[in-house]
Design a protein around this motif. Structure first.
Motif, PDB file in Angstrom:
ATOM      1  N   UNK A  74      35.523   8.233  69.723  1.00 32.66           N
ATOM      2  CA  UNK A  74      34.747   8.954  69.384  1.00 32.66           C
ATOM      3  C   UNK A  74      33.707   8.017  69.276  1.00 32.66           C
ATOM      4  N   UNK A  75      32.489   8.096  69.832  1.00 33.67           N
ATOM      5  CA  UNK A  75      31.080   7.173  69.706  1.00 33.67           C
ATOM      6  C   UNK A  75      29.957   7.954  69.859  1.00 33.67           C
ATOM      7  N   UNK A  76      28.280   7.513  69.326  1.00 32.09           N
ATOM      8  CA  UNK A  76      27.828   7.952  69.501  1.00 32.09           C
ATOM      9  C   UNK A  76      26.665   6.787  70.009  1.00 32.09           C
ATOM     10  N   UNK A  77      26.328   6.961  71.210  1.00 29.19           N
ATOM     11  CA  UNK A  77      25.396   6.044  72.126  1.00 29.19           C
ATOM     12  C   UNK A  77      24.041   6.178  70.938  1.00 29.19           C
ATOM     13  N   UNK A 122      30.766  15.078  75.586  1.00 30.93           N
ATOM     14  CA  UNK A 122      31.313  16.224  74.473  1.00 30.93           C
ATOM     15  C   UNK A 122      32.305  17.444  75.546  1.00 30.93           C
ATOM     16  N   UNK A 123      31.501  18.154  76.788  1.00 31.59           N
ATOM     17  CA  UNK A 123      31.413  19.399  77.514  1.00 31.59           C
ATOM     18  C   UNK A 123      33.225  19.360  78.214  1.00 31.59           C
ATOM     19  N   UNK A 124      33.745  17.587  78.825  1.00 35.01           N
ATOM     20  CA  UNK A 124      34.752  18.110  78.906  1.00 35.01           C
ATOM     21  C   UNK A 124      34.210  17.417  80.061  1.00 35.01           C
ATOM     22  N   UNK A 163      27.057  11.514  73.351  1.00 35.85           N
ATOM     23  CA  UNK A 163      28.544  12.077  72.340  1.00 35.85           C
ATOM     24  C   UNK A 163      29.414  11.523  73.167  1.00 35.85           C
ATOM     25  N   UNK A 164      30.462  10.946  73.274  1.00 37.05           N
ATOM     26  CA  UNK A 164      31.361  10.855  74.443  1.00 37.05           C
ATOM     27  C   UNK A 164      32.865  10.401  73.505  1.00 37.05           C
TER      28      UNK A 164
END
Lengths: 183, 185
Positions: free
Chosen positions: A73-76, A99-101, A150-151
């Motif tokens: 998981x990471x945050x750009x 995050x929403x799929x 957020x990915x």
């Protein structure tokens, strides 16, 4: 009677609006979604192999017991992310999910890029900077433009035999997923 | 007093319809927006940017790990070809051909808890000379391909086709997925 029907109709229309709002807002407020469940497991800047014996996690994420899973998981907002490593010569797939799929990008071992993966994930601002700086991008390096920060990167790996599962989990843990890398 | 009745009717109707319909759509309404292939139903667009709002809400509510369309497609079956609910106490045969794929798996699970009780995968299956397969889903040992249901109550089958492009083409709604037939009960 006509007045009652009118109020009832207004109630139905308002109910329809509430229904549509709930459906559209659920992905933003869900606390049991895959992102929230993985947040406590995934370490910072690394792939983690999901524990196949964790029944509760398997049920919640609806994992396929035939596969091994690696998650990062990471945050750009903290900078672009670079995924780099070698996968065993078997069937595998890589997905970058919001995050929403929504899955923003996915590829599999049959796409013809060999068993080495090199992926750079950038948000729109970082992509523009990358283009402006005119950096030369190495061969086989895939650039993914992500609309959100957020990915989750998900690697699915199929072991032909159960005996390979442990070795494949180790291979998944070796894949880097960091903000620092040379393209 | 009479003047209060109408606003109360409005509020009760709005809340009942709004939240009731939403709860039903999220918990039970999978069948409403899914694409059907015989007994199997699923959302081939689930992992794409074209994912419909109902499927996206369902995905968030269920908490399942997303599967990109390029990676694979998932289908569920809760009934056999006669339309009867699948039971772990009965014996079924999943028979036919799969559309093109790199790998497929079938899981037998509890539809309420999503607990998986057994699974079969294409890499470990026996196929006939024309590429068809016959998988027994039964509480008793069967020769050939077999998944144990352990005499459970209600069961659900989850089919995942990995790396398939069969559902991206025009006319993909004509695709036939394997039949799920009751053999004995």
């Amino acid at each position: 009677m006509a007045r009652f029907a009118l109020w009832l109709l207004a109630g139905l229309i308002l109910g329809g609006i509430i229904h549509l709002s709930v459906i559209l807002l659920v992905p933003s407020f869900a606390e049991r979604d895959a992102w929230s469940r993985l947040a406590g497991i995934a370490p910072d800047q690394a792939f983690v192999a999901l524990d196949p014996d964790d029944n509760e996690l398997g049920r919640a994420l609806q994992l396929d017991p035939a596969l091994n899973y690696g998650i990062c998981q990471f945050d750009l907002a903290r900078g672009p992310i670079f995924i780099d490593g070698n996968l065993p010569h078997s069937f595998w797939s890589v997905a970058i999910a919001a995050r929403d799929g929504r899955v923003i990008y996915s590829t599999t071992s049959r796409a013809g890029s060999g068993d080495n993966i090199k992926i750079g994930v950038f948000n729109p601002v970082q992509s523009r900077l990358l283009a402006e700086e005119g950096l030369e991008i190495g061969q086989g390096f895939l650039i993914v433009n992500a609309p959100t920060d957020q990915l989750t990167a998900i690697i699915r790996l199929w072991p032909e035999h159960d005996a390979l599962k442990t070795r494949y989990d180790e291979a998944l843990s070796q894949i880097s997923c960091t903000h620092d890398a040379a393209i | 007093m009479k003047q209060l009745i109408y606003p109360i009717v409005l509020v009760i109707t709005a809340l009942g319809v709004g939240f009731g319909l939403s709860y039903y759509s999220l918990e039970q309404g999978r069948e409403l927006t899914a694409t059907h292939y015989g007994v199997w139903s699923g959302w081939p667009e689930l992992g794409t940017a074209q994912i419909d709002p109902y499927a996206r809400a369902h995905l968030a509510r269920q908490g399942m790990l997303p599967l990109g369309k390029g990676e694979g497609v998932r289908f569920f079956a809760q009934r056999d070809t006669n339309g009867d609910t699948l039971s772990g106490r009965c014996e079924y045969s999943v028979r036919g051909h799969m559309p093109n794929h790199a790998l497929w798996t079938i899981q037998v699970r509890d539809p309420g808890t999503n607990q998986v009780f057994g699974h079969a995968e294409s890499g470990q299956m026996q196929f006939s000379s024309d590429g068809a397969f016959d998988l027994a889903i039964a509480p008793k040992v069967k020769p050939g391909n077999w998944v144990n249901t352990d005499r459970l109550g209600r069961i659900e089958l989850l089919l995942t086709l990995y790396d398939t492009n069969a559902f991206t083409n025009l006319g993909s709604e004509e695709i036939e997925l394997p039949q799920v037939q009751l053999e004995a009960c």
